[in-house]
Design an enzyme around this catalytic site. Structure first.
Site, PDB file in Angstrom:
ATOM      1  CE  LYS A 177      15.138 -18.740 -28.008  1.00  0.00           C
ATOM      2  NZ  LYS A 177      13.753 -18.459 -28.513  1.00  0.00           N
ATOM      3  CD  GLU A 252      13.548  -9.557 -13.949  1.00  0.00           C
ATOM      4  OE1 GLU A 252      12.377  -9.379 -13.562  1.00  0.00           O
ATOM      5  OE2 GLU A 252      14.536  -9.070 -13.382  1.00  0.00           O
ATOM      6  CB  CYS A 286       5.993  -9.185 -16.900  1.00  0.00           C
ATOM      7  SG  CYS A 286       7.044  -7.733 -16.981  1.00  0.00           S
ATOM      8  CD  GLU A 385       1.883 -13.440 -16.865  1.00  0.00           C
ATOM      9  OE1 GLU A 385       2.408 -14.533 -17.145  1.00  0.00           O
ATOM     10  OE2 GLU A 385       2.540 -12.394 -16.737  1.00  0.00           O
TER      11      GLU A 385
HETATM   12  P1  NAD Z   1       7.924 -18.095 -22.762  1.00  0.00           P
HETATM   13  O1  NAD Z   1       8.341 -18.646 -21.465  1.00  0.00           O
HETATM   14  O2  NAD Z   1       6.990 -18.869 -23.598  1.00  0.00           O
HETATM   15  O3  NAD Z   1       9.210 -17.832 -23.692  1.00  0.00           O
HETATM   16  C1  NAD Z   1      10.254 -16.995 -23.289  1.00  0.00           C
HETATM   17  C2  NAD Z   1      11.503 -17.393 -24.034  1.00  0.00           C
HETATM   18  O4  NAD Z   1      11.893 -18.702 -23.640  1.00  0.00           O
HETATM   19  C3  NAD Z   1      11.357 -17.431 -25.551  1.00  0.00           C
HETATM   20  O5  NAD Z   1      12.526 -16.924 -26.158  1.00  0.00           O
HETATM   21  C4  NAD Z   1      11.224 -18.914 -25.821  1.00  0.00           C
HETATM   22  O6  NAD Z   1      11.648 -19.295 -27.119  1.00  0.00           O
HETATM   23  C5  NAD Z   1      12.155 -19.490 -24.780  1.00  0.00           C
HETATM   24  N1  NAD Z   1      11.939 -20.897 -24.442  1.00  0.00           N
HETATM   25  C6  NAD Z   1      10.795 -21.620 -24.553  1.00  0.00           C
HETATM   26  N2  NAD Z   1      11.021 -22.895 -24.128  1.00  0.00           N
HETATM   27  C7  NAD Z   1      12.314 -22.954 -23.729  1.00  0.00           C
HETATM   28  C8  NAD Z   1      13.115 -23.969 -23.166  1.00  0.00           C
HETATM   29  N3  NAD Z   1      12.652 -25.201 -22.941  1.00  0.00           N
HETATM   30  N4  NAD Z   1      14.389 -23.673 -22.846  1.00  0.00           N
HETATM   31  C9  NAD Z   1      14.880 -22.444 -23.041  1.00  0.00           C
HETATM   32  N5  NAD Z   1      14.164 -21.431 -23.583  1.00  0.00           N
HETATM   33  C10 NAD Z   1      12.893 -21.687 -23.916  1.00  0.00           C
HETATM   34  O7  NAD Z   1       7.377 -16.634 -22.472  1.00  0.00           O
HETATM   35  P2  NAD Z   1       6.728 -15.606 -23.517  1.00  0.00           P
HETATM   36  O8  NAD Z   1       5.374 -16.114 -23.855  1.00  0.00           O
HETATM   37  O9  NAD Z   1       7.693 -15.322 -24.613  1.00  0.00           O
HETATM   38  O10 NAD Z   1       6.638 -14.296 -22.636  1.00  0.00           O
HETATM   39  C11 NAD Z   1       5.580 -14.030 -21.794  1.00  0.00           C
HETATM   40  C12 NAD Z   1       5.959 -14.270 -20.359  1.00  0.00           C
HETATM   41  O11 NAD Z   1       7.107 -13.482 -20.032  1.00  0.00           O
HETATM   42  C13 NAD Z   1       4.876 -13.825 -19.405  1.00  0.00           C
HETATM   43  O12 NAD Z   1       4.727 -14.782 -18.384  1.00  0.00           O
HETATM   44  C14 NAD Z   1       5.427 -12.520 -18.836  1.00  0.00           C
HETATM   45  O13 NAD Z   1       4.924 -12.187 -17.585  1.00  0.00           O
HETATM   46  C15 NAD Z   1       6.892 -12.798 -18.815  1.00  0.00           C
HETATM   47  N6  NAD Z   1       7.656 -11.535 -18.796  1.00  0.00           N
HETATM   48  C16 NAD Z   1       8.265 -11.165 -17.624  1.00  0.00           C
HETATM   49  C17 NAD Z   1       8.966  -9.958 -17.556  1.00  0.00           C
HETATM   50  C18 NAD Z   1       9.619  -9.517 -16.281  1.00  0.00           C
HETATM   51  O14 NAD Z   1      10.403  -8.564 -16.332  1.00  0.00           O
HETATM   52  N7  NAD Z   1       9.362 -10.128 -15.147  1.00  0.00           N
HETATM   53  C19 NAD Z   1       9.045  -9.148 -18.688  1.00  0.00           C
HETATM   54  C20 NAD Z   1       8.411  -9.567 -19.855  1.00  0.00           C
HETATM   55  C21 NAD Z   1       7.726 -10.768 -19.901  1.00  0.00           C
END
Ligand code: NAD
Length: 496
Positions: A177, A252, A286, A385
């Site tokens: 997803k 992550e 990230c 962040e």
């Molecule tokens: P987000 O948490 O908003 O969304 C991530 C994913 O989760 C999306 O696919 C979203 O649709 C889904 N999601 C949202 N609500 C959900 C729920 N209730 N249940 C299940 N899934 C749900 O994050 P984002 O804005 O897409 O990404 C940015 C974040 O990701 C930043 O905090 C960044 O640091 C982190 N990130 C971490 C890494 C790593 O390797 N540590 C890599 C890339 C991004």
């Protein structure tokens, strides 16, 4: 054009219909509609993945056969690298050369895990000495089963592949997803996987929003593991959902990574890596090194040069030649960053450059690369962040102070240190509480090396051997020498 879901080997529309727009952040124009999958589609996808896993159609193959398919996927991505990179740039806004790195890395990731699957099979089970000659015990690693993968928008295809490639290599089946903000390249990934001849149900794609598609995936009782990359607040929800089914979960999450610069550094090199550490991929990284700590004697000179170099960065649409900073992924993220910049005005921090929309851009979600100095340690821009092209710089006096300031964060994803004195660099690297430490650079990432965070930045590791192992269960198989007697009930009776 409206994209489709990919479930049980078929491209299809969501059961309830429905779609949402894919927006080009450089023009703010819609360029496609993305299928809005919901709980019913997730259920169908998980059931297909369960059936495929339990049938052994994939996990039962020799590793060489799975590896050959993975290498066809790698080649399928390489054959379309220009096209997929252009799509990634259009969807996410990142400069085209950066999108190409992502897509090439994604292809390599499939090749790499193909090799690890073959190596694991060649090694076979691991014998264990249990200290009793009547027993022979061995450890066998088996695929964890059905995986639900939820991914973010910053490296849309690559973050998905970091999960899909090792999961498939290990013999798992998967439901992916991707983020609703950038789903397009994952639809192309499904096409490549389909063309490579992966059996039906082994890989499934359900695009959709977090609440409508992500949450039902994390709640599904037929899953064995949830692999999540995203923000800390969503990670918490994912972990809570996983606890209901007592499922393995890997997270992550975000970061606020420090970069310690000692005064013996070459200023040009320091500035180059500071820029790359925070402005690469628009700071939507990230592991971005968004907190810079500079030894006081270098601080004024470094800030001058950083200001000058930051102001020379070419801003524009990702597909324009020479652009180094594209637009922010979407209006929601753009507004979030503007909120941080607005609140920073009263934080006590000194603005060095940037701080809002760059001049000359009236369309597109552009934010000027922004540098703050003398940032109070309790300021939001120092602690939270931002996930955008915004960096905070502060001075330090001693090595111990720099380490303490660097570690003063709930996050622990990455950290960087720069000095001519390598012994000092390694000393600092050991003391930083983070999962990835760069010395004399910031951000280079290798498929072969483990990736993941300490503290609130996550649980588990992706990439490298650890990334492969995270898709395996551990089983012990222990054999008693049946020519011997155990002598507790029946044999004991006979001997009385
Ligand atoms: P987000 O948490 O908003 O969304 C991530 C994913 O989760 C999306 O696919 C979203 O649709 C889904 N999601 C949202 N609500 C959900 C729920 N209730 N249940 C299940 N899934 C749900 O994050 P984002 O804005 O897409 O990404 C940015 C974040 O990701 C930043 O905090 C960044 O640091 C982190 N990130 C971490 C890494 C790593 O390797 N540590 C890599 C890339 C991004």
């Amino acid at each position: 054009m409206t994209t489709e879901l990919y479930i049980d080997g078929q491209f299809c529309a969501p059961a309830a219909g429905g779609s949402f727009p894919a927006i080009d952040p450089a023009t703010e124009q819609e360029f496609a509609q993305v299928a809005a999958g919901q709980a019913e589609d997730i259920d169908r996808a998980v059931r297909a993945a369960r059936k495929a896993f339990d049938s052994g159609v994939w996990s039962g193959l020799p590793a060489a056969a799975r590896a050959a398919t993975l290498r066809r996927i790698a080649q399928g991505i390489r054959d379309r690298v220009d096209e997929i990179a252009a799509l990634e740039t259009r969807d996410n806004g990142k400069p085209l050369p950066e999108a190409r790195w992502d897509i090439e890395d994604a292809a390599f990731c499939f090749d790499y895990y193909a090799g690890l699957a073959e190596a694991a099979e060649a090694r076979g089970d691991t014998p264990v000495d249990v200290g009793d000659a009547r027993f022979e015990s061995r450890i066998r690693r088996e695929p964890v089963g059905v995986v639900g993968a939820i991914t973010p928008w910053n490296f849309p295809m690559l973050m998905a592949v970091w999960k899909v490639a090792p999961a498939l290599a290990a013999g798992c089946t998967i439901v992916l997803k991707p983020s609703e903000l950038c789903s397009m390249s994952c639809v192309e990934l499904a096409r490549v996987i389909d063309a490579a001849g992966v059996p039906a149900g082994v890989f499934n794609l359900v695009t959709g929003t977090g609440p409508e598609a992500g949450a039902p995936l994390t709640d599904h009782p037929l899953l064995d593991k949830i692999a999540f990359t995203g923000s800390v607040p969503t990670g918490r929800k994912v972990m809570r959902a996983a606890s209901q089914g007592i499922r393995t979960v890997s997270l992550e999450l975000g970061g606020k990574s420090p970069f310690i610069i000692f005064a013996d550094c070459d200023v040009e090199k320091a500035v180059e890596w500071i820029l790359f550490g925070i402005f690469w991929n628009k700071g939507e990284v990230c592991s971005a090194t968004s907190r810079i700590l500079v030894e006081r004697s270098l601080y004024p000179r470094l800030l001058d040069r950083l200001k000058q170099a930051t102001e020379a960065i070419t801003i524009g649409a990702g597909d324009e030649p020479g652009v180094k900073l594209g637009p922010i992924v979407a209006k929601s993220q753009y507004d979030k960053i503007l909120g941080f910049l607005d609140r920073a005005k009263t934080s006590g921090a000194r603005i060095v450059t940037g701080g809002g929309r760059p001049k000359g851009f009236d369309k597109g979600y552009y934010i000027a690369p922004t540098v703050y100095a003398d940032v109070p340690l309790d300021a939001e821009i120092w602690r939270e962040e931002i996930f955008g092209p915004v960096v905070s710089v502060n001075p330090f006096d001693t090595e111990a102070e720099a380490i303490a300031l660097a570690n003063d964060s709930p996050y622990g994803l990455a950290g960087a240190v720069m000095s001519d004195d390598l012994a000092r660099c390694y000393r600092v690297a050991v003391k930083l509480r983070a999962g990835i430490i760069w010395i004399n650079c910031s951000q280079p990432t290798f498929t072969q090396a483990p990736w993941g965070g300490f503290k609130s930045s996550g649980i588990g590791r992706e990439l490298g051997q650890a990334g492969y192992d995270s898709y395996l269960e551990t089983k012990q198989i222990t054999r008693f020498d049946h020519r011997q007697s155990w002598g507790w009930y029946l044999d004991a009776e006979a001997s009385q």
